[in-house]
Design an enzyme around this catalytic site. Structure first.
Site, PDB file in Angstrom:
ATOM      1  CB  CYS A  72      -5.395   3.066  12.578  1.00  0.00           C
ATOM      2  SG  CYS A  72      -3.683   2.939  13.096  1.00  0.00           S
ATOM      3  CB  CYS A 180      -1.028  -2.595   9.242  1.00  0.00           C
ATOM      4  SG  CYS A 180      -0.776  -0.861   8.606  1.00  0.00           S
TER       5      CYS A 180
END
Length: 243
Positions: A72, A180
């Site tokens: 992440c 992302c």
């Protein structure tokens, strides 16, 4: 007993990292920690994020993980420094927007699409400052709500957000850096709105870094089955084999 590779994300985005690591390291065993209870990370403040990511790390360490991958960008840019300071004997690998890759490949007009928290992080600014050449332009765009829409498989919302992003971007970028891990899951949708742009995400580099650090620390499994255990903070999933 062979120890495991722990992979942490707020949702399904980190599976894009998991798949790349599994390709390189098919004999490793994995725990995928999906923190869907706290999804999305990109909208959490710094204190909240530190607390919930730390909880996930402690869970993975308690389940015999030898290395932890923060799959992440938001968790990496906001938390990895503090995690390395607290868990000094743990190997952490982060995921950052592949701005260096775009700059090194001499793209001129670079668009970075990421969550709000990643775009606003000091680390993202550092990556630009360290790697951008004088002739290069780096534009940052916040994909507000996009990761959550992908998590929910809300195709109408995904299209709406991408249309809005396309309106915000008044130029045709040479390359789009996906900041992302959810975004590679809709790469075809992104290409539809940015037809002439190359796409870069950092998953290949993360996988290579995992392999390198395991080799350096003599932690590679030689006799594993490639088993993956998926854990959700909402519910527990059964283990399943690589094949």
């Amino acid at each position: 007993m062979n120890k495991k590779i722990g992979i942490l994300d707020s949702g399904i985005g980190g599976t894009t990292i998991l798949s790349k690591i599994k390709e390189l390291l098919p004999k490793e065993d994995y725990i995928y920690y999906k923190d869907d209870k706290n999804n999305p990370y990109g909208e959490k403040n710094d204190d909240e994020l530190q607390k919930i990511v730390r909880t996930g790390v402690k869970f993975l360490l308690s389940n015999d993980c030898k290395i932890i991958v923060l799959a992440c960008n938001t968790a990496t840019t906001k938390c990895i420094k503090n995690l390395r300071a607290e868990f000094k004997n743990t190997i952490f690998i982060g995921t950052e927007p592949a701005i260096k890759v775009a700059c090194d490949n001499n793209y001129k007009d670079i668009l970075v699409l990421a969550t709000e928290a990643t775009i606003d992080s000091k680390r993202t600014m550092e990556l630009i400052k360290q790697n951008k050449k004088d002739y290069q332009e780096v534009t940052l765009i916040k994909g507000k709500g996009l990761a959550h829409a992908i998590e929910m498989n809300n195709k109408e919302e995904i299209t709406r957000i991408l249309k809005d992003i396309r309106k915000q971007v008044k130029f045709n970028p040479d390359v789009i850096v996906l900041g992302c891990t959810h975004y590679p899951l809709i790469i075809d949708d992104i290409k539809y709105f940015f037809k002439n742009a190359d796409i870069i995400d950092g998953s290949d580099g993360v996988a290579r870094q995992v392999k390198r650090l395991l080799e350096e620390n003599n932690l590679l499994n030689s006799k594993g089955n490639g088993k993956v255990e998926y854990f959700s903070t909402k519910e527990k999933y059964a283990s399943q084999n690589n094949n």
